[in-house]
Design an enzyme around this catalytic site. Structure first.
Site, PDB file in Angstrom:
ATOM      1  N   GLU A 182     -17.463  -1.757  -9.567  1.00  0.00           N
ATOM      2  CA  GLU A 182     -16.101  -1.261  -9.775  1.00  0.00           C
ATOM      3  C   GLU A 182     -15.491  -1.933 -11.003  1.00  0.00           C
ATOM      4  O   GLU A 182     -14.364  -2.428 -10.963  1.00  0.00           O
ATOM      5  CB  GLU A 182     -15.251  -1.521  -8.524  1.00  0.00           C
ATOM      6  CG  GLU A 182     -15.711  -0.716  -7.320  1.00  0.00           C
ATOM      7  CD  GLU A 182     -14.807  -0.905  -6.107  1.00  0.00           C
ATOM      8  OE1 GLU A 182     -14.398   0.112  -5.526  1.00  0.00           O
ATOM      9  OE2 GLU A 182     -14.524  -2.052  -5.743  1.00  0.00           O
ATOM     10  N   ASN A 185      -9.885  -0.796  -4.484  1.00  0.00           N
ATOM     11  CA  ASN A 185      -9.690  -1.989  -5.311  1.00  0.00           C
ATOM     12  C   ASN A 185      -9.157  -1.661  -6.697  1.00  0.00           C
ATOM     13  O   ASN A 185      -9.414  -0.590  -7.230  1.00  0.00           O
ATOM     14  CB  ASN A 185     -11.027  -2.707  -5.516  1.00  0.00           C
ATOM     15  CG  ASN A 185     -11.344  -3.648  -4.372  1.00  0.00           C
ATOM     16  OD1 ASN A 185     -10.447  -4.308  -3.856  1.00  0.00           O
ATOM     17  ND2 ASN A 185     -12.597  -3.692  -3.976  1.00  0.00           N
ATOM     18  N   LYS A 227      -3.331  -9.613  -6.341  1.00  0.00           N
ATOM     19  CA  LYS A 227      -4.710  -9.603  -5.841  1.00  0.00           C
ATOM     20  C   LYS A 227      -5.716  -9.715  -6.994  1.00  0.00           C
ATOM     21  O   LYS A 227      -6.788 -10.313  -6.854  1.00  0.00           O
ATOM     22  CB  LYS A 227      -4.972  -8.338  -5.015  1.00  0.00           C
ATOM     23  CG  LYS A 227      -6.216  -8.453  -4.141  1.00  0.00           C
ATOM     24  CD  LYS A 227      -6.400  -7.306  -3.160  1.00  0.00           C
ATOM     25  CE  LYS A 227      -7.640  -7.559  -2.288  1.00  0.00           C
ATOM     26  NZ  LYS A 227      -8.056  -6.374  -1.514  1.00  0.00           N
ATOM     27  N   SER A 229     -17.338  -8.620  -3.401  1.00  0.00           N
ATOM     28  CA  SER A 229     -17.921  -7.274  -3.254  1.00  0.00           C
ATOM     29  C   SER A 229     -18.703  -6.889  -4.506  1.00  0.00           C
ATOM     30  O   SER A 229     -19.741  -6.239  -4.424  1.00  0.00           O
ATOM     31  CB  SER A 229     -16.824  -6.251  -2.970  1.00  0.00           C
ATOM     32  OG  SER A 229     -15.938  -6.162  -4.075  1.00  0.00           O
ATOM     33  N   GLY A 283     -17.260   4.258   4.022  1.00  0.00           N
ATOM     34  CA  GLY A 283     -18.149   3.095   3.952  1.00  0.00           C
ATOM     35  C   GLY A 283     -17.693   2.092   4.989  1.00  0.00           C
ATOM     36  O   GLY A 283     -16.992   2.453   5.939  1.00  0.00           O
ATOM     37  N   ALA A 284     -18.035   0.821   4.830  1.00  0.00           N
ATOM     38  CA  ALA A 284     -17.688  -0.178   5.836  1.00  0.00           C
ATOM     39  C   ALA A 284     -16.182  -0.222   6.072  1.00  0.00           C
ATOM     40  O   ALA A 284     -15.711  -0.192   7.213  1.00  0.00           O
ATOM     41  CB  ALA A 284     -18.207  -1.548   5.405  1.00  0.00           C
ATOM     42  N   ASN A 319     -14.725 -11.577  -8.618  1.00  0.00           N
ATOM     43  CA  ASN A 319     -15.599 -10.413  -8.676  1.00  0.00           C
ATOM     44  C   ASN A 319     -16.335 -10.358 -10.010  1.00  0.00           C
ATOM     45  O   ASN A 319     -17.530 -10.115 -10.056  1.00  0.00           O
ATOM     46  CB  ASN A 319     -14.805  -9.120  -8.463  1.00  0.00           C
ATOM     47  CG  ASN A 319     -14.590  -8.812  -6.996  1.00  0.00           C
ATOM     48  OD1 ASN A 319     -15.493  -8.368  -6.310  1.00  0.00           O
ATOM     49  ND2 ASN A 319     -13.387  -9.070  -6.512  1.00  0.00           N
ATOM     50  N   GLY A 347     -14.418   8.770   2.411  1.00  0.00           N
ATOM     51  CA  GLY A 347     -15.278   7.700   1.934  1.00  0.00           C
ATOM     52  C   GLY A 347     -15.410   6.633   2.985  1.00  0.00           C
ATOM     53  O   GLY A 347     -14.899   5.522   2.836  1.00  0.00           O
TER      54      GLY A 347
END
Lengths: 305, 305
Positions: free
Chosen positions: B273, B109, B191, B261, B14-15, B199, B12
């Site tokens: 998510e 996450n 977190k 995000s 992604g960035a 988020n 995966g």
């Protein structure tokens, strides 16, 4: 208020005020409309009403319009149809219209309107009404009455009164369905059971009523908020039945894809009636020590929009 | 996992995955990237990294890219950097990469990722890590590393381990700041104290972090949610200090106008998510009989977006 032929002022003739004012004027009652943005259009072009109960129009000569309430006559009955976000204008707009026995009927949404009017002008003047009506403003001076129209009104001081009956007959005589509530506060809280979830979530999530109830997550949110409103009402001394929740959801299903007024206000970038519809009920619940975490959260989210 | 020169797959890319994978590959480690939409761009143009810690690029010859994990070699370490919304792909994407002693480190996450990996591949393989990093994908194959970069990782099974230390050294050796958590679950919940309000509210209200905390209503929402996360963590056996709330708010003020995000995902119309960041914590709280009405409401609102 006199027994016959009362003179009437409509303060805040948006779609709702223009519609009810036009119905009364069309029947021949002396109506004085306080307008703001639509003043020029109505003064020169009159009012055009498209209505499920029959279209009609009022020529400029058939209607009295103003943009300054100081230029209006004193009247027997003031209908308050301002957005609740303009309640800080009450004194300036309404004081010039009052005689000794002028009655003030607010048809505004939410809680706190009658209280504020009573503070300013005396509890004896004040009545409140719930308008169950679907109305849109198509253009300046052009109103579309799409459905319903019932007004349920009652004395802010409580109980039935000859005055409430007379106002009700005035409406019924003018093709406006009306009945008298024996308990205005019951009516207000009962309406909030619908208004809080569908206006609040509708505005915050930008969702129409069908989008809120056609899925489990939305239904859980709506039911949870309705249960809190019923608990808050109980804390305020108003006993609503628990099965109101499912009754309201069934009613809402029959409405199809309906956008609540607060969702429309959000989409139009207009101020939201967050204080009247969400903030006041939250404050009343909290002062009665009723826990309303979801209502409080929705209120704060609406403030952030 | 071998003591030296582990082979690494990034599932995966992604960035986040592309950035960390590129750092490891740039240092000369054998890295295999599983890509989807950016495969063609990276296969023909390589990876270009703009980073606060120094720009660099990897030519196509310097990097191994795949779009099908069945064509990838079995590796010593799998870094899972999928969006948590793609967790139903775990088995198909990861199973082909596993040897007897392959370690799996998820940098995703929220909650539930390690649990699911452990169910599928055995608890002994699984580590979890928190990535504290600001990364954007500028274009296919072009990554912008704007700030931070710390990875904090730990064994899902708990406690320190030589393996966790080795992975940490691997990162540190590749210009990726890393430390080992003695308690991964503490780190995850700590977190979440930030992630759930910023988020969740960021996505539902489409507000950046500064817009959420520069007013009373927003601060009350953020603090209320943080208090619920701390209570939920306690229910899950993780004791977070109460003053974490003000610490996190001060940290957030220093971030300026930051889009979480999930807010970006909402703006881009990508899946949120919501399950990992909101749904799993709510379920854990509810099964521990901790009342989290605001978290539950935010979760359901996110599902409605």
């Amino acid at each position: 208020m006199p027994l016959e032929n009362p003179t009437i002022a409509v303060v805040g003739a948006g779609a709702l005020g223009a519609y009810y004012g036009a119905r009364l004027a069309h029947r021949g009652h002396p109506v004085h409309l306080l307008l703001r943005s639509d003043y020029d259009a109505v003064a020169t072009g009159g009012l055009e009403i498209r209505s499920v109960d029959g279209d009609f129009r009022l020529e400029p000569a058939e209607i009295n319009v103003y943009r300054d309430s100081k230029r209006m006559p004193k009247v027997d009955l003031v209908l308050v149809t301002l957005k609740a976000t303009a309640n800080d204008q009450y004194e300036r707009l309404i004081a010039p219209l009052l005689k000794e026995d002028t009655a003030i009927l607010t048809l505004q949404n939410g809680l706190g309107n009658e209280e504020r009017l009573a503070e300013l002008f005396g509890v004896g003047r004040v009545l409140g009404g719930l308008a169950f009506v679907c109305i849109n403003r198509l253009a300046p001076g052009k109103i579309h009455h799409m459905d319903h129209g019932l007004i349920r009104l009652g004395e802010f001081g409580g109980g039935p009164s000859p005055r409430a009956q007379r106002i009700c007959r005035l409406f019924n005589d003018s093709q406006i369905n009306c009945d008298v509530l024996s308990d205005l506060r019951y009516g207000r809280w009962e309406k909030l059971v619908w208004n809080i979830p569908f206006n609040g979530l509708g505005a915050v999530l930008n969702k129409s009523t069908d989008q809120l109830i056609n899925n489990e997550a939305g239904l859980t949110l709506v039911r949870g908020l309705m249960a809190e409103v019923i608990a808050a009402a109980k804390g305020a001394g108003v006993a609503l039945p628990q099965n109101l929740i499912e009754t309201k959801i069934v009613q809402t299903r029959s409405m199809g894809a309906y956008r609540s007024s607060m969702q429309i206000d959000r989409q139009m970038g207009r101020p939201l009636e967050a204080e009247a519809i969400l903030g006041q009920p939250v404050k009343i619940a909290q002062s009665a020590r009723i826990s309303v975490p979801q209502m409080a959260m929705l209120y704060r989210m609406a403030l952030l929009l």
